[in-house]
Each structure stands twice: as structure tokens, then as C-alpha cells.
Design an enzyme around this catalytic site. Structure first.
Site, mmCIF file in Angstrom:
data_model
loop_
_atom_site.group_PDB
_atom_site.id
_atom_site.type_symbol
_atom_site.label_atom_id
_atom_site.label_comp_id
_atom_site.label_asym_id
_atom_site.label_seq_id
_atom_site.Cartn_x
_atom_site.Cartn_y
_atom_site.Cartn_z
ATOM 1 N N HIS A 188 0.849 -1.207 0.000
ATOM 2 C CA HIS A 188 0.000 0.000 0.000
ATOM 3 C C HIS A 188 0.881 1.252 0.000
ATOM 4 C CE1 HIS A 188 -3.102 -2.658 2.281
ATOM 5 N NE2 HIS A 188 -3.547 -2.511 1.057
ATOM 6 N N LYS B 122 -15.770 -7.593 4.427
ATOM 7 C CA LYS B 122 -14.679 -8.321 5.079
ATOM 8 C C LYS B 122 -14.828 -8.153 6.594
ATOM 9 C CE LYS B 122 -11.346 -7.217 1.403
ATOM 10 N NZ LYS B 122 -10.165 -6.395 1.095
ATOM 11 N N ARG C 159 -1.510 -6.176 -8.703
ATOM 12 C CA ARG C 159 -0.342 -6.978 -8.335
ATOM 13 C C ARG C 159 -0.075 -8.055 -9.359
ATOM 14 N NH1 ARG C 159 -2.818 -7.335 -2.424
ATOM 15 N NH2 ARG C 159 -4.623 -7.224 -3.791
ATOM 16 N N SER D 118 -2.862 -7.753 2.612
ATOM 17 C CA SER D 118 -3.191 -7.722 4.043
ATOM 18 C C SER D 118 -3.601 -9.112 4.515
ATOM 19 C CB SER D 118 -4.342 -6.749 4.301
ATOM 20 O OG SER D 118 -3.982 -5.456 3.934
HETATM 21 N N1 LIG Z 1 1.154 -5.169 -2.566
HETATM 22 C C1 LIG Z 1 0.355 -4.407 -3.301
HETATM 23 N N2 LIG Z 1 0.769 -3.901 -4.462
HETATM 24 C C2 LIG Z 1 -0.062 -3.163 -5.243
HETATM 25 N N3 LIG Z 1 -1.338 -2.885 -4.941
HETATM 26 C C3 LIG Z 1 -1.800 -3.363 -3.796
HETATM 27 C C4 LIG Z 1 -0.992 -4.148 -2.903
HETATM 28 N N4 LIG Z 1 -1.758 -4.488 -1.832
HETATM 29 C C5 LIG Z 1 -2.967 -3.947 -2.061
HETATM 30 N N5 LIG Z 1 -3.006 -3.285 -3.220
HETATM 31 C C6 LIG Z 1 -4.125 -2.577 -3.813
HETATM 32 O O1 LIG Z 1 -4.612 -1.629 -2.894
HETATM 33 C C7 LIG Z 1 -6.027 -1.498 -3.041
HETATM 34 C C8 LIG Z 1 -6.687 -1.686 -1.687
HETATM 35 O O2 LIG Z 1 -6.473 -2.990 -1.327
HETATM 36 P P1 LIG Z 1 -6.977 -3.749 -0.037
HETATM 37 O O3 LIG Z 1 -7.298 -2.802 1.042
HETATM 38 O O4 LIG Z 1 -7.963 -4.758 -0.454
HETATM 39 O O5 LIG Z 1 -5.594 -4.453 0.328
HETATM 40 P P2 LIG Z 1 -5.226 -5.955 0.230
HETATM 41 O O6 LIG Z 1 -3.796 -6.060 0.624
HETATM 42 O O7 LIG Z 1 -5.636 -6.506 -1.101
HETATM 43 O O8 LIG Z 1 -6.120 -6.518 1.388
HETATM 44 P P3 LIG Z 1 -6.973 -7.880 1.431
HETATM 45 O O9 LIG Z 1 -5.974 -8.958 1.436
HETATM 46 O O10 LIG Z 1 -7.754 -7.732 2.703
HETATM 47 O O11 LIG Z 1 -7.867 -7.831 0.211
HETATM 48 C C9 LIG Z 1 -6.427 -2.504 -4.123
HETATM 49 O O12 LIG Z 1 -6.497 -1.851 -5.365
HETATM 50 C C10 LIG Z 1 -5.294 -3.501 -4.119
HETATM 51 O O13 LIG Z 1 -5.153 -4.111 -5.380
HETATM 52 MG MG LIG Z 2 -7.649 -6.825 -1.610
#
Ligand SMILES: Nc1ncnc2c1ncn2[C@@H]1O[C@H](COP(=O)(O)OP(=O)(O)OP(=O)(O)O)[C@@H](O)[C@H]1O
Ligand SMILES: [Mg+2]
Length: 168
Positions: free
Chosen positions: A19, A43, A92, A130
Site C-alpha cells: 500500500h 470483510k 499486483r 493484508s
Molecule cells: N502489494 C500491493 N501492491 C499493489 N497494490 C496493492 C498491494 N496491496 C494492495 N493493493 C491494492 O490496494 C487497493 C486496496 O487494497 P486492499 O485494502 O484490499 O488491500 P489488500 O492487501 O488486497 O487486502 P486484502 O488482502 O484484505 O484484500 C487494491 O487496489 C489492491 O489491489
Molecule cells: Mg484486496
């Protein structure tokens, strides 16, 4: 002055270095970035909205043009309320693409003036989510380097058993 504002929505449960990588990239492109926590997510979150706001505020303190907000309901309504021009999302892997593509086109239908912009993280964060961080931490694995240090501390403050077993 004509400033370009973007919203970066998500659940941030918890904030990861993936993030933060995206936030740093978006902060360079847009005049203002509002990192926005969706309150009514289906969630089942580990951290309260207040805890997530605190983590994001700490993680983004170094950026003058990044603020943290929360919202309920439709993202496009929040974007309109904020007078934002763009929504930032991360891709990703191919697995993110299908869902993100659907959401972007649905949001365009609901609000044609708001563009969704996709950013890719540094390859070293391309596997970080996450959900995976919580899953690994729950089973006693190290998440150092995948989330900020203060997030590791906050994870330690939660008892491991309070972390729900990931579905799927
Ligand atoms: N490591 C990462 N690299 C690039 N984009 C990310 C990454 N982690 C999350 N995102 C993006 O950030 C945005 C918000 O994601 P979110 O809050 O769902 O995080 P997440 O890590 O995917 O959490 P979860 O595993 O609970 O879905 C989404 O567009 C997701 O694709
Ligand atoms: Mg996600």
C-alpha cells in the site's frame, strides 16, 4: 489553481508496504491523494476503523499532499463529495485484474467523470496482501519488511487467536 485530486480506497487491514509503495507513487502524480478506508466492507476486519486510520496517518505522515479519510457506501458518491478526479487502485498480478476491471467499469458507468488509474507496485511487493500478512502472522511467521514496524507491533498487540483464519 487547478489541482488534481485522487482517492485511494481500500480496507487497509492492516496497512502494508505494498500500500505504501502505491501511495508514494500516487503522491508524485497527483496534487492531493486521499487514502480512504471503506467502513462498510463485507470483510470481517481485524483492526477497527480507528486503528486503521491511526496506522495510515502514521505511515503517510511524511507526505504533505496525502490525507486519510473514511467512507461508507458507494465510492463514486464519496469521490463526488470530495471533488476527486481519479481513483487509484493497485494491480499486483493477473488475479487482481478481473475484479479491478469490473469495478472500474461499473464505477465509470455510475460516474463517467471519475477515472480509475492503476498503478503497479515494486516487484518486491507484488505478492503482498493484508490477508496474507494476517495469515502468516497468525501462524507465527515473520512479516518483517512486508509491513511497517509499527504495524508489526500492532499485530503483536492482537492476540494471534483473534486473527480470523483466512477463507479460501
Ligand atoms: N502489494 C500491493 N501492491 C499493489 N497494490 C496493492 C498491494 N496491496 C494492495 N493493493 C491494492 O490496494 C487497493 C486496496 O487494497 P486492499 O485494502 O484490499 O488491500 P489488500 O492487501 O488486497 O487486502 P486484502 O488482502 O484484505 O484484500 C487494491 O487496489 C489492491 O489491489
Ligand atoms: Mg484486496
Amino acid at each position: 489553481m487547478n489541482t488534481v485530486k485522487a482517492i485511494y480506497p481500500g480496507s487497509f487491514d492492516p496497512l502494508t508496504n505494498g500500500h505504501l509503495d502505491l501511495i508514494a507513487r500516487a503522491a508524485k502524480i497527483f496534487d492531493h491523494l486521499v487514502v480512504s478506508i471503506l467502513r462498510n466492507s463485507s470483510k470481517n476486519p481485524l483492526f477497527t476503523v480507528e486503528e486503521r486510520v491511526a496506522m495510515l496517518s502514521e505511515g503517510t505522515a511524511e507526505f504533505d499532499n496525502v490525507s486519510v479519510a473514511t467512507f461508507d457506501g458507494l465510492l463514486v458518491d464519496f469521490a463526488r463529495e470530495q471533488r476527486a478526479h481519479a481513483v487509484v487502485r493497485g494491480i499486483r498480478a493477473i488475479s487482481d485484474y478481473e475484479y479491478e476491471f469490473q469495478m472500474a467499469l461499473m464505477n465509470r458507468r455510475l460516474s463517467p467523470d471519475v477515472e480509475t488509474i492503476f498503478l503497479m507496485p515494486d516487484a518486491k511487493y507484488s505478492f503482498v496482501s493484508s490477508r496474507l500478512v494476517k495469515g502468516v502472522f497468525r501462524l507465527g511467521g515473520s512479516v518483517d519488511g512486508l509491513v511497517p514496524k509499527f504495524v508489526v507491533e500492532r499485530l503483536k498487540d492482537k492476540s494471534r487467536t483473534s486473527i480470523p483464519e483466512p477463507s479460501q
